[in-house]
Design a protein around this motif. Structure first.
Motif, PDB file in Angstrom:
ATOM      1  N   ILE A   1      86.962 -81.813  23.202  1.00 30.51           N
ATOM      2  CA  ILE A   1      87.726 -80.756  22.857  1.00 30.51           C
ATOM      3  C   ILE A   1      86.917 -79.799  24.346  1.00 30.51           C
ATOM      4  O   ILE A   1      87.813 -79.422  25.494  1.00 30.51           O
ATOM      5  N   LEU A   2      85.592 -79.620  23.997  1.00 32.97           N
ATOM      6  CA  LEU A   2      85.013 -78.546  24.872  1.00 32.97           C
ATOM      7  C   LEU A   2      84.303 -79.155  26.028  1.00 32.97           C
ATOM      8  O   LEU A   2      84.831 -78.827  27.817  1.00 32.97           O
TER       9      LEU A   2
ATOM     10  N   ILE B   1      87.526 -79.292  28.506  1.00 27.52           N
ATOM     11  CA  ILE B   1      88.170 -78.799  29.277  1.00 27.52           C
ATOM     12  C   ILE B   1      87.672 -77.403  30.526  1.00 27.52           C
ATOM     13  O   ILE B   1      88.243 -77.066  31.373  1.00 27.52           O
TER      14      ILE B   1
ATOM     15  N   GLY C   1      88.278 -77.475  34.545  1.00 29.78           N
ATOM     16  CA  GLY C   1      88.725 -75.761  34.646  1.00 29.78           C
ATOM     17  C   GLY C   1      87.675 -75.708  36.585  1.00 29.78           C
ATOM     18  O   GLY C   1      88.244 -75.543  37.127  1.00 29.78           O
TER      19      GLY C   1
END
Length: 75
Positions: free
Chosen positions: A49-50, A53, A57
């Protein structure tokens, strides 16, 4: 000012690579290989997940900044 934005775009791209390296080699994979369940779950959260992202970004923002999408001449 546009040259500063391009330089900072390169900095963001380098930062994305550094975060990807540390996210995988320091936080993700060693936690997944741990015998403790709470480390295992934390490692999967970091890895799945982290890291995508954060790296995505930073990389997109850096790429657009490097290519001049945020320049003052664009209308």
């Amino acid at each position: 000012m546009d040259s500063v934005k391009k330089i900072l775009g390169i900095v963001w791209l380098i930062l994305a690579a550094v975060v990807a390296y540390y996210g995988l080699s320091v936080f993700g994979i060693p936690k997944i290989m741990s015998d403790k369940q709470e480390d295992n779950v934390f490692g999967w959260i970091i890895l799945v997940i982290l890291v995508p992202i954060i790296v995505g970004g930073l990389a997109v923002f850096g790429w657009y900044s490097f290519k001049g999408e945020y320049s003052d001449d664009k209308i």
